[in-house]
Write an enzyme that holds these catalytic residues in place. Sequence first.
Site, mmCIF file in Angstrom:
data_model
loop_
_atom_site.group_PDB
_atom_site.id
_atom_site.type_symbol
_atom_site.label_atom_id
_atom_site.label_comp_id
_atom_site.label_asym_id
_atom_site.label_seq_id
_atom_site.Cartn_x
_atom_site.Cartn_y
_atom_site.Cartn_z
ATOM 1 N N HIS A 196 -5.900 -1.027 11.861
ATOM 2 C CA HIS A 196 -5.312 -1.582 10.644
ATOM 3 C C HIS A 196 -6.225 -2.687 10.107
ATOM 4 O O HIS A 196 -6.970 -3.318 10.864
ATOM 5 C CB HIS A 196 -3.925 -2.136 10.947
ATOM 6 N N GLN A 225 0.812 -1.210 0.000
ATOM 7 C CA GLN A 225 0.000 0.000 0.000
ATOM 8 C C GLN A 225 0.848 1.263 0.000
ATOM 9 O O GLN A 225 0.338 2.359 -0.223
ATOM 10 C CB GLN A 225 -0.923 0.008 1.222
ATOM 11 N N ASN A 262 -0.795 -9.359 4.800
ATOM 12 C CA ASN A 262 -0.747 -7.923 5.046
ATOM 13 C C ASN A 262 -0.519 -7.193 3.729
ATOM 14 O O ASN A 262 -0.332 -7.817 2.679
ATOM 15 C CB ASN A 262 0.374 -7.608 6.053
ATOM 16 N N CYS A 277 -5.273 0.555 3.849
ATOM 17 C CA CYS A 277 -5.232 -0.875 4.146
ATOM 18 C C CYS A 277 -6.613 -1.504 3.991
ATOM 19 O O CYS A 277 -6.736 -2.683 3.628
ATOM 20 C CB CYS A 277 -4.694 -1.100 5.555
#
Length: 366
Positions: free
Chosen positions: A309, A163, A330, A169
Amino acid sequence: MALPPPIRSKRLRKLFTLAIFLVIVSCCCTHFALAAREVSTGAGHDKAMRERYEKWMAEHGRTYMDSAEKARRFQVFKSNAHFIDSYNAAAAGPGGKSRPGLTTNKFADLTEAEFNNFYLRRRPRPPSVAVGTGFMYGNMGLSDVPANIDWREKGAVTPVKDQDSCGCCWAFSAVAAVEGIHQIRTKKLVSLSEQQLVDCSTGVNNRGCNLGDMDEAFRYIVHSGGLTTEEAYGYEAQQGTCRSSGKKAKAKIRNFQYVPPGNETALLLAVAHQPVSIALDGSSNAFRFFGGSDIFGAGGQQCTTDLNHAVTAIGYGTDEDGTKYWLIKNSWGSGWADQGYVKIARDVTSNTGLCGLAMQASYPVA
């Protein structure tokens, strides 16, 4: 006891005085030598840290505007490196045996405030919003699902993305979940566009790089007719004008549902059937600098339930020591943790899941 007679000879007095002087000089020389050694050692440590910094800059392709900015970033790097080194030293077991460690990854020249501002801009969803959406896996039990699963092995996970310094996110989490269910339904893995969500999913909760929610992203995908591909609508790490018009949708969903909050068993039932978007606390330095294939939380790593997050749960399992874990994808690039993935300890808290990961989970329905 009788005192020694006084020194009457001038020569003896001079020798005695000289001896005292030599003793004093010797003590002073020793003191200054030790002080010089300490200064030299400090300089040596600083030199080693600078060499470490230069090596880190080369590894990560880091450049700065000028020497002043480089000097400032060096101080930040040094502070983070000291934290990482101290943490790893304290985490070493008996005989110096290594436990889950931290690394000077690409975030090592960012202050905590900068990191949080760039990478952790997810808006928490009010708990009441999660009520009434249904849970399609609610009638199943643990005996109905496998003991472990990794959706990468089943071809439902695209490579790890990055990102960059855009706090979106939420878009990467939602896209990964849609990519997963699309592959499960069609047997075709397609990399979908996060940038389309950043530019076009702009309701009250979604604000590009500033904050956002996965559920609102899912709503956009439902009502807009789907997502186009990464290739057709590439990622730019900043919010721009929506350009979805004329771009053919490659993946569609009918709806989305919430996992019952605070229930890791329910979350496992969902992940057993598809990748799931989850929110968690990613702000701890232990999480930011986590490295390797160990299980986060198994080595005493701490975090809160401040949901700042968004990531994607793509599996679960149990390691050879019997520690249960979640497998997480992630969006911080392949240089973070274990090539961009991390295992997080499972079933270690009563309600929230470690770092709050069981508090706000949702998944698309195709």
